[in-house]
Write a protein that holds these residues in place. Structure first.
Motif, short mmCIF file in Angstrom:
data_model
loop_
_atom_site.label_atom_id
_atom_site.label_comp_id
_atom_site.label_asym_id
_atom_site.label_seq_id
_atom_site.Cartn_x
_atom_site.Cartn_y
_atom_site.Cartn_z
N SER A 33 25.06 -31.32 8.31
CA SER A 33 26.24 -31.92 8.92
C SER A 33 26.26 -33.41 8.59
N TYR A 35 27.95 -37.28 9.66
CA TYR A 35 28.57 -38.06 10.72
C TYR A 35 28.80 -39.48 10.22
N GLN A 37 29.13 -43.35 11.69
CA GLN A 37 28.86 -44.17 12.87
C GLN A 37 29.39 -45.58 12.66
N LEU A 43 29.96 -42.30 17.00
CA LEU A 43 29.53 -41.24 16.10
C LEU A 43 30.61 -40.18 16.01
N PHE A 45 32.00 -36.72 13.84
CA PHE A 45 31.65 -35.61 12.97
C PHE A 45 32.60 -35.57 11.77
N LEU A 88 27.75 -46.59 8.98
CA LEU A 88 26.49 -45.91 8.72
C LEU A 88 26.81 -44.42 8.64
N LEU A 90 25.43 -40.73 8.52
CA LEU A 90 24.24 -39.97 8.87
C LEU A 90 24.41 -38.52 8.50
N PHE A 106 18.06 -35.67 12.13
CA PHE A 106 18.86 -36.67 11.43
C PHE A 106 18.04 -37.44 10.40
N LEU B 44 19.04 -41.00 14.23
CA LEU B 44 18.91 -40.46 15.57
C LEU B 44 17.70 -39.55 15.68
N GLY B 99 27.93 -26.53 13.40
CA GLY B 99 27.02 -27.67 13.36
C GLY B 99 27.60 -28.96 13.92
N LYS B 100 28.67 -28.88 14.68
CA LYS B 100 29.32 -30.09 15.18
C LYS B 100 28.75 -30.52 16.53
N LEU B 101 28.19 -31.71 16.56
CA LEU B 101 27.78 -32.34 17.80
C LEU B 101 28.88 -33.30 18.24
N PHE B 103 29.46 -36.46 20.47
CA PHE B 103 28.63 -37.51 21.07
C PHE B 103 29.38 -38.35 22.08
#
Lengths: 115, 113
Positions: A33, A35, A37, A43, A45, A88, A90, A106, B44, B99-101, B103
């Motif tokens: 996945s 992300y 930031q 954060l 997706f 950033l 990730l 991560f 993280l 797979g999606k978090l 936050f």
């Protein structure tokens, strides 16, 4: 066991250029996945790949794309860079189970600066 | 849609103080809940997780209990150290979101000697 690795760690580009970021997951993990930031948006997706297929996608413009290779390594591409793409980036890997319970691990991130 | 709300920071504490970071969520179904920590210049790290109601996740002296009735997952630690200074993120993940978090905004914690 090696962790998630991302390359490069830092990148400086100018507006209008394109960039490719790479992510190597933990051995045995099939899901990657991505992300973004930023200080303003936090954060967010971008998308997830599992067994070379995009399985989920966030709300980002089509300039953001990705792919996954047969060895589960993933790349993310951003075309026609804008100043707001500075962030950033990730990536996270997991086994890819469908319960939502397995952990995402991560990488350290790629710091992209767009001038 | 799904959302996670965390208390705003920074939270400044003295060493050995008690830490609480509030987290509430909105989601359909029964999501799994996570706390991640981010140290300066790093990615993280998963701190703890809980996958069903009344589960308690714990790690490194941190604890959080999945409260379905109040849709909360507050993080606590009884005695913080300077090394606990970091940004803490609460997150949820539904089984059908792959797979999606999702936050929260993150809470910066600063622990002074």
């Amino acid at each position: 066991k090696a962790g998630v690795t991302q390359t490069p760690r830092y990148l400086i580009k100018t507006r209008g250029q394109q960039v490719t970021l790479s992510c190597s997951p933990i051995s045995g993990h099939r899901s990657v996945s991505w992300y973004q930031q930023t200080p303003g948006q936090g954060l967010q997706f971008l998308f997830e790949y599992f067994s070379e297929t995009q399985r989920n996608k966030g709300n980002f413009p089509g300039r953001f794309s990705g792919r996954q290779f047969s060895n589960s390594r993933s790349e993310m591409n951003v075309s026609t860079l804008e100043l707001g793409d500075s962030a950033l980036y990730l990536c996270a890997s997991s086994l890819g189970g469908t319960s939502g319970r397995d952990e995402q691990f991560f990488g350290p991130g790629t710091r992209l600066t767009v001038l | 849609g799904d959302s996670v709300t965390q208390m705003e920071g920074p939270v400044t504490l003295s060493e050995e103080a008690f830490l609480t970071i509030n987290c509430t969520y909105t989601a359909t179904g029964y999501p799994s809940l996570f706390w991640y920590v981010q140290y300066p210049g790093e990615g993280l790290q998963l701190l703890l997780k809980a996958t069903k109601a009344d589960d308690k996740g714990s790690n490194k002296g941190f604890e959080a209990t999945y409260r379905k009735e109040t849709t909360s997952f507050h993080l606590e630690k009884g005695s913080v150290q300077v090394s606990d200074s970091a940004v803490y993120f609460c997150a949820l993940r539904r089984g059908d979101s792959w797979g999606k978090l999702q936050f929260g905004a993150g809470t910066q914690v600063v622990v002074t000697p």
